[in-house]
Design a protein around this motif. Structure first.
Motif, PDB file in Angstrom:
ATOM      1  N   ALA A 158       0.880  -1.169   0.000  1.00 29.72           N
ATOM      2  CA  ALA A 158       0.000   0.000   0.000  1.00 29.72           C
ATOM      3  C   ALA A 158       0.917   1.217   0.000  1.00 29.72           C
ATOM      4  O   ALA A 158       1.733   1.385   0.909  1.00 29.72           O
ATOM      5  CB  ALA A 158      -0.926   0.011   1.209  1.00 29.72           C
ATOM      6  N   MET A 159       0.798   2.020  -1.047  1.00 24.72           N
ATOM      7  CA  MET A 159       1.711   3.151  -1.209  1.00 24.72           C
ATOM      8  C   MET A 159       1.329   4.305  -0.282  1.00 24.72           C
ATOM      9  O   MET A 159       0.312   4.274   0.385  1.00 24.72           O
ATOM     10  CB  MET A 159       1.698   3.611  -2.674  1.00 24.72           C
ATOM     11  N   GLY A 160       2.182   5.314  -0.285  1.00 25.39           N
ATOM     12  CA  GLY A 160       1.890   6.535   0.462  1.00 25.39           C
ATOM     13  C   GLY A 160       2.171   6.386   1.942  1.00 25.39           C
ATOM     14  O   GLY A 160       2.588   5.326   2.425  1.00 25.39           O
ATOM     15  N   GLU A 161       1.929   7.474   2.630  1.00 28.92           N
ATOM     16  CA  GLU A 161       2.261   7.573   4.041  1.00 28.92           C
ATOM     17  C   GLU A 161       1.495   6.552   4.898  1.00 28.92           C
ATOM     18  O   GLU A 161       2.093   5.826   5.693  1.00 28.92           O
ATOM     19  CB  GLU A 161       1.899   9.001   4.477  1.00 28.92           C
ATOM     20  N   ILE A 162       0.185   6.499   4.720  1.00 27.45           N
ATOM     21  CA  ILE A 162      -0.565   5.619   5.629  1.00 27.45           C
ATOM     22  C   ILE A 162      -0.395   4.146   5.287  1.00 27.45           C
ATOM     23  O   ILE A 162      -0.718   3.290   6.089  1.00 27.45           O
ATOM     24  CB  ILE A 162      -2.077   5.974   5.725  1.00 27.45           C
ATOM     25  N   GLY A 163       0.127   3.844   4.108  1.00 27.13           N
ATOM     26  CA  GLY A 163       0.383   2.456   3.761  1.00 27.13           C
ATOM     27  C   GLY A 163       1.779   1.991   4.135  1.00 27.13           C
ATOM     28  O   GLY A 163       2.102   0.807   3.991  1.00 27.13           O
ATOM     29  N   SER A 164       2.596   2.910   4.631  1.00 30.95           N
ATOM     30  CA  SER A 164       4.010   2.614   4.850  1.00 30.95           C
ATOM     31  C   SER A 164       4.241   1.335   5.665  1.00 30.95           C
ATOM     32  O   SER A 164       5.118   0.520   5.337  1.00 30.95           O
ATOM     33  CB  SER A 164       4.678   3.805   5.540  1.00 30.95           C
ATOM     34  N   HIS A 165       3.440   1.133   6.698  1.00 28.59           N
ATOM     35  CA  HIS A 165       3.674  -0.033   7.564  1.00 28.59           C
ATOM     36  C   HIS A 165       3.447  -1.361   6.833  1.00 28.59           C
ATOM     37  O   HIS A 165       3.955  -2.385   7.257  1.00 28.59           O
ATOM     38  CB  HIS A 165       2.767   0.034   8.797  1.00 28.59           C
ATOM     39  N   THR A 166       2.697  -1.324   5.717  1.00 27.66           N
ATOM     40  CA  THR A 166       2.508  -2.584   4.977  1.00 27.66           C
ATOM     41  C   THR A 166       3.828  -3.061   4.360  1.00 27.66           C
ATOM     42  O   THR A 166       3.996  -4.252   4.110  1.00 27.66           O
ATOM     43  CB  THR A 166       1.448  -2.448   3.863  1.00 27.66           C
ATOM     44  N   ARG A 167       4.740  -2.128   4.107  1.00 30.45           N
ATOM     45  CA  ARG A 167       6.062  -2.529   3.609  1.00 30.45           C
ATOM     46  C   ARG A 167       6.819  -3.299   4.684  1.00 30.45           C
ATOM     47  O   ARG A 167       7.607  -4.180   4.388  1.00 30.45           O
ATOM     48  CB  ARG A 167       6.867  -1.285   3.202  1.00 30.45           C
ATOM     49  N   ALA A 168       6.576  -2.926   5.933  1.00 31.69           N
ATOM     50  CA  ALA A 168       7.303  -3.545   7.047  1.00 31.69           C
ATOM     51  C   ALA A 168       6.712  -4.895   7.435  1.00 31.69           C
ATOM     52  O   ALA A 168       7.449  -5.821   7.788  1.00 31.69           O
ATOM     53  CB  ALA A 168       7.305  -2.608   8.257  1.00 31.69           C
ATOM     54  N   ILE A 169       5.387  -5.040   7.363  1.00 33.42           N
ATOM     55  CA  ILE A 169       4.779  -6.268   7.883  1.00 33.42           C
ATOM     56  C   ILE A 169       4.041  -7.075   6.820  1.00 33.42           C
ATOM     57  O   ILE A 169       3.411  -8.082   7.139  1.00 33.42           O
ATOM     58  CB  ILE A 169       3.839  -5.979   9.075  1.00 33.42           C
ATOM     59  N   GLY A 170       4.117  -6.641   5.554  1.00 28.91           N
ATOM     60  CA  GLY A 170       3.488  -7.414   4.479  1.00 28.91           C
ATOM     61  C   GLY A 170       3.946  -8.866   4.476  1.00 28.91           C
ATOM     62  O   GLY A 170       3.170  -9.779   4.189  1.00 28.91           O
ATOM     63  N   HIS A 171       5.203  -9.082   4.824  1.00 31.34           N
ATOM     64  CA  HIS A 171       5.762 -10.444   4.823  1.00 31.34           C
ATOM     65  C   HIS A 171       4.993 -11.363   5.775  1.00 31.34           C
ATOM     66  O   HIS A 171       4.896 -12.568   5.524  1.00 31.34           O
ATOM     67  CB  HIS A 171       7.246 -10.418   5.175  1.00 31.34           C
ATOM     68  N   VAL A 172       4.471 -10.808   6.868  1.00 30.45           N
ATOM     69  CA  VAL A 172       3.711 -11.633   7.810  1.00 30.45           C
ATOM     70  C   VAL A 172       2.487 -12.232   7.104  1.00 30.45           C
ATOM     71  O   VAL A 172       2.106 -13.372   7.353  1.00 30.45           O
ATOM     72  CB  VAL A 172       3.275 -10.798   9.034  1.00 30.45           C
ATOM     73  N   TYR A 173       1.918 -11.452   6.196  1.00 29.46           N
ATOM     74  CA  TYR A 173       0.718 -11.894   5.478  1.00 29.46           C
ATOM     75  C   TYR A 173       1.057 -12.604   4.171  1.00 29.46           C
ATOM     76  O   TYR A 173       0.172 -12.914   3.384  1.00 29.46           O
ATOM     77  CB  TYR A 173      -0.217 -10.694   5.258  1.00 29.46           C
TER      78      TYR A 173
END
Lengths: 216, 216
Positions: free
Chosen positions: B141-156
């Motif tokens: 998820a791009m942009g500021e509010i999606g930033s954490h998906t870069r960090a925890i996307g791997h969990v999913y």
């Protein structure tokens, strides 16, 4: 308090800078306190200036609503908490639980046990919705697969983080993240430009002073 | 390649240890390449041994399916990607997009723009479901509010992470996390005991060697 030795004596001699959240759980809520005198001891703790918050279980608040006002008279804020150590309730049930917690206290806290990653998403979504509804909520998915919710729950509005102070494997449960690491994770994933007003209101009470020396 | 100067010449003189993912976007996909010769240049890149993956847009794959086999003959694996720079499709639409990407290539990649945190949860849930269905998916998820998906996307289940190499604010877009920090975040939130077989298969190709010197 249920796992501490002589917690009231420890509070008497406490000269730290950190404000304290006091909790005294019985076995139904994952603790070791006997029912006899449990709430009296918690009440005694709430008289100390260093105790800024008291965490009371939703079930206790519901059964003994009258004690809540008495706690408030000791100038503490109330975290009303619900724990489910075996499952994650369905989204509508969990939402209703948070609403109830918020009705009794200042912060509604839920800790659930996820059986899979759809449960962790349920927890995050419930936190998101409660926050949008103006509730100060806090939430954790326990265990290994819920661990990341401790790191990014704040993005979805969670107002409290829980971390063992010491970076010692033997001291914490599966999924818990030691304080130094948790702080780094929260800082790295904090959204710039988010309205932090409500978080800051809580932080005034309970944040870790930056001068605290962290292990690691 | 569309933002690099003389990318083919750079590939010729490349003597690094990192395998490369080659991409050549036109303006419709956020890039600068002209349509004329765009795929020929990408094809030329795919001949280099160091190019392990080629990222081709779903729309391109759909319109020109015959090129996919030709790329494969150059011994590259295919990332089939879909980008939405303005919105996040509904969950069923995004699932269908991932299914289509997976039908054409080895890794299905989606990048969406969240308007709120329910969109980031949609992205994570779609990654979870695709992974459960046996698809090698990657998502951001791009942009500021999606930033954490870069960090925890791997969990999913997300199989690829994207990060700027340099720890230089001017060099990356909102929400991007520089490599050193992203690695720390991924390591801190990795679930012990997860079946990493599929992740490891990808890592054999594209992981960052530990001897790479990272800034910060």
């Amino acid at each position: 308090m249920d796992k501490a030795e002589n917690p009231i004596e420890q509070l008497e001699s406490y000269d730290g800078e950190l404000p304290i959240i006091a909790t005294n759980r019985n076995q139904w809520f994952g603790g070791k306190a006997r029912d006899q005198g449990r709430l009296d001891t918690l009440f005694a703790a709430s008289r100390f200036d260093d105790v800024a918050y008291v965490d009371i279980e939703l079930e206790t608040a519901r059964a003994k609503e009258w004690i809540l006002e008495e706690f408030r008279e000791n100038d503490v804020r109330l975290i009303i908490s619900h724990h489910d150590f075996e499952t994650t309730p369905d989204e509508d049930v969990l939402t209703a639980i948070i609403d109830q917690c918020a009705g009794y206290g200042d912060i509604a806290k839920v800790a659930v046990y996820p059986k899979d990653l759809s449960d962790t998403l349920t927890l995050l979504d419930v936190l998101r919705e409660a926050t949008e509804a103006g509730i100060d909520a806090a939430g954790i998915a326990m265990g290994e697969i819920g661990s990341h919710t401790r790191a990014i729950g704040h993005v979805y509005g969670s107002k409290l983080g829980y971390a063992p102070l010491l970076d010692d494997d033997s001291e914490y449960a599966p999924g818990q993240i030691p304080l130094g690491k948790l702080r780094a994770l929260v800082e790295s994933t904090r959204i710039a430009g988010t309205n932090l007003e409500r978080i800051e209101a809580v932080e005034d009470d309970v944040t870790v002073p930056s001068e605290l020396t962290l292990p690691n």
